[in-house]
Motif scaffolding. Sequence first.
Motif, PDB file in Angstrom:
ATOM      1  N   LEU A 259       0.762  -1.357  -0.106  1.00  9.47           N
ATOM      2  CA  LEU A 259      -0.091   0.010  -0.033  1.00  9.47           C
ATOM      3  C   LEU A 259       0.806   1.330   0.131  1.00  9.47           C
ATOM      4  O   LEU A 259       1.911   1.431   0.740  1.00  9.47           O
ATOM      5  CB  LEU A 259      -1.180  -0.073   1.133  1.00  9.47           C
ATOM      6  CG  LEU A 259      -2.075   0.868   1.214  1.00  9.47           C
ATOM      7  CD1 LEU A 259      -3.139   0.475  -0.006  1.00  9.47           C
ATOM      8  CD2 LEU A 259      -2.991   0.843   2.416  1.00  9.47           C
ATOM      9  N   ARG A 260       0.436   2.039  -0.690  1.00  9.10           N
ATOM     10  CA  ARG A 260       1.336   3.453  -0.905  1.00  9.10           C
ATOM     11  C   ARG A 260       0.383   4.584  -0.590  1.00  9.10           C
ATOM     12  O   ARG A 260       0.744   5.562  -0.013  1.00  9.10           O
ATOM     13  CB  ARG A 260       1.749   3.735  -2.468  1.00  9.10           C
ATOM     14  CG  ARG A 260       2.702   2.708  -2.920  1.00  9.10           C
ATOM     15  CD  ARG A 260       2.878   2.854  -4.320  1.00  9.10           C
ATOM     16  NE  ARG A 260       3.468   4.277  -4.750  1.00  9.10           N
ATOM     17  CZ  ARG A 260       3.472   4.745  -5.919  1.00  9.10           C
ATOM     18  NH1 ARG A 260       3.290   3.969  -6.943  1.00  9.10           N
ATOM     19  NH2 ARG A 260       3.948   5.950  -6.119  1.00  9.10           N
ATOM     20  N   SER A 261      -1.193   4.510  -0.816  1.00 11.74           N
ATOM     21  CA  SER A 261      -1.780   5.689  -0.571  1.00 11.74           C
ATOM     22  C   SER A 261      -3.207   5.250   0.356  1.00 11.74           C
ATOM     23  O   SER A 261      -3.822   4.246  -0.259  1.00 11.74           O
ATOM     24  CB  SER A 261      -2.072   6.327  -1.653  1.00 11.74           C
ATOM     25  OG  SER A 261      -3.064   7.666  -1.481  1.00 11.74           O
ATOM     26  N   GLU A 291       3.464   6.496   2.277  1.00  9.76           N
ATOM     27  CA  GLU A 291       3.817   7.944   2.334  1.00  9.76           C
ATOM     28  C   GLU A 291       2.617   8.721   2.376  1.00  9.76           C
ATOM     29  O   GLU A 291       2.669   9.945   2.853  1.00  9.76           O
ATOM     30  CB  GLU A 291       4.747   8.534   1.202  1.00  9.76           C
ATOM     31  CG  GLU A 291       5.910   7.414   1.251  1.00  9.76           C
ATOM     32  CD  GLU A 291       6.991   8.284   0.225  1.00  9.76           C
ATOM     33  OE1 GLU A 291       6.177   8.900  -0.892  1.00  9.76           O
ATOM     34  OE2 GLU A 291       8.043   7.778   0.174  1.00  9.76           O
ATOM     35  N   ASP A 292       1.326   8.132   2.030  1.00  5.43           N
ATOM     36  CA  ASP A 292       0.152   9.284   1.961  1.00  5.43           C
ATOM     37  C   ASP A 292      -0.983   8.610   2.757  1.00  5.43           C
ATOM     38  O   ASP A 292      -1.682   7.570   2.226  1.00  5.43           O
ATOM     39  CB  ASP A 292      -0.307   9.440   0.612  1.00  5.43           C
ATOM     40  CG  ASP A 292      -1.671  10.111   0.410  1.00  5.43           C
ATOM     41  OD1 ASP A 292      -1.642  10.947   1.150  1.00  5.43           O
ATOM     42  OD2 ASP A 292      -2.163   9.995  -0.703  1.00  5.43           O
ATOM     43  N   LEU A 312       6.289   5.058   9.864  1.00  6.56           N
ATOM     44  CA  LEU A 312       6.123   5.457   8.559  1.00  6.56           C
ATOM     45  C   LEU A 312       6.929   6.772   8.209  1.00  6.56           C
ATOM     46  O   LEU A 312       7.440   7.381   9.098  1.00  6.56           O
ATOM     47  CB  LEU A 312       4.481   6.152   8.926  1.00  6.56           C
ATOM     48  CG  LEU A 312       3.311   5.290   8.948  1.00  6.56           C
ATOM     49  CD1 LEU A 312       2.178   6.020   9.174  1.00  6.56           C
ATOM     50  CD2 LEU A 312       3.068   4.418   8.094  1.00  6.56           C
ATOM     51  N   PRO A 313       7.438   6.799   6.894  1.00  2.00           N
ATOM     52  CA  PRO A 313       8.101   7.686   6.495  1.00  2.00           C
ATOM     53  C   PRO A 313       7.591   9.381   6.767  1.00  2.00           C
ATOM     54  O   PRO A 313       8.322  10.219   6.776  1.00  2.00           O
ATOM     55  CB  PRO A 313       8.463   7.700   5.026  1.00  2.00           C
ATOM     56  CG  PRO A 313       7.220   6.774   4.801  1.00  2.00           C
ATOM     57  CD  PRO A 313       6.849   6.024   5.899  1.00  2.00           C
ATOM     58  N   ARG A 314       6.240   9.550   6.909  1.00  2.00           N
ATOM     59  CA  ARG A 314       5.558  10.705   7.045  1.00  2.00           C
ATOM     60  C   ARG A 314       4.575  10.469   8.115  1.00  2.00           C
ATOM     61  O   ARG A 314       3.872   9.489   8.262  1.00  2.00           O
ATOM     62  CB  ARG A 314       5.026  11.391   5.568  1.00  2.00           C
ATOM     63  CG  ARG A 314       6.025  11.766   4.650  1.00  2.00           C
ATOM     64  CD  ARG A 314       5.437  12.470   3.452  1.00  2.00           C
ATOM     65  NE  ARG A 314       6.601  12.994   2.525  1.00  2.00           N
ATOM     66  CZ  ARG A 314       7.322  12.317   1.706  1.00  2.00           C
ATOM     67  NH1 ARG A 314       7.011  10.742   1.689  1.00  2.00           N
ATOM     68  NH2 ARG A 314       8.134  12.948   1.005  1.00  2.00           N
TER      69      ARG A 314
END
Length: 321
Positions: A259-261, A291-292, A312-314
């Motif tokens: 998963l990316r977003s 990241e989102d 998480l990176p963000r």
Amino acid sequence: MKPPAFLSLLVLMLQGAASLPEEERGSREGQLGGEGDSDTALRLGDGVLANLSHYDEPADSEDQLPKVKGTSLASSTGMSSAQSTRAPGTAPSSPTVARPTVLGLPAPPTSHGLPTCLVCVCLGSSVYCDDIDLESIPPLPQTTAYLYARFNRISRIRAGDFRGLTKLKRIDLSSNLISSIEDDALRLLPALKGLILPENQLAALPALPAAIEVLDVRRNRLQSSGIQPEAFRALEKLQFLYLADNLLDSIPRPLPLSLRSLHLQNNLIETMQRDTFCDPEEHKHTRRRLEDIRLDGNPINLSLFASAYFCLPRLPVGRFT
């Protein structure tokens, strides 16, 4: 000259004329000024006569028609029997011309009673059925890879609606009235990568195919109870999950590592589990792909759950106070 001698001379002249050929005799008569028989001579001018005795009368018109063997005049000119017998003064009926489908295959009929590719637009492997008041999924050609049936009145997706469509990659049913999807309607589609269902009335998600990469269910009536436990775990190719503007009161988990977003804004989420995004036992692991994350518009205070997203990176987007 004495009268008996004159009569003898006249008899000799008449006998000599009778012995001449007919044509010469006629010319002699013309030279003598005689008009001849009224049936065989016609005066053309001053002293000029035309002899009509050599011209036959025209034959009957029926005898002049050509004889046609084994066919009729109508068939010889390419006319149908219906056209050859129509009443005089009526216009011939124009032939019915069927519209070919772009796919080159006989298109199945829709609920309109017409073939799908006459109601929709078929271009290559794509079928466009936008805004034509459909109430159900139309039967689709076997080569369909992309279906766009947006802005219709489809209320239900049945198990057999996509049966056999092994090449189907994307389904876009945005802005319909879909309230239910049977489990077997989508699960057996091996090539399906995109399922686009925003602005419908779904309260629950069906079983999804393993190849799916994009799932968009924004602006529905989706509840947390309508998502099966671990529904997303097996979706190892899922990259974009859009669940905004629904009635969710928790974040679905576990989420696949692909998963990316993740969009969950404008729901009813108030709390979060420690393992929602990260493994609480593995503090060195960083989940770089995700990241989102959007949680704005929810009643949750993200500052209370820092241990849930340390990997998480963000930071997620949302309220921290």
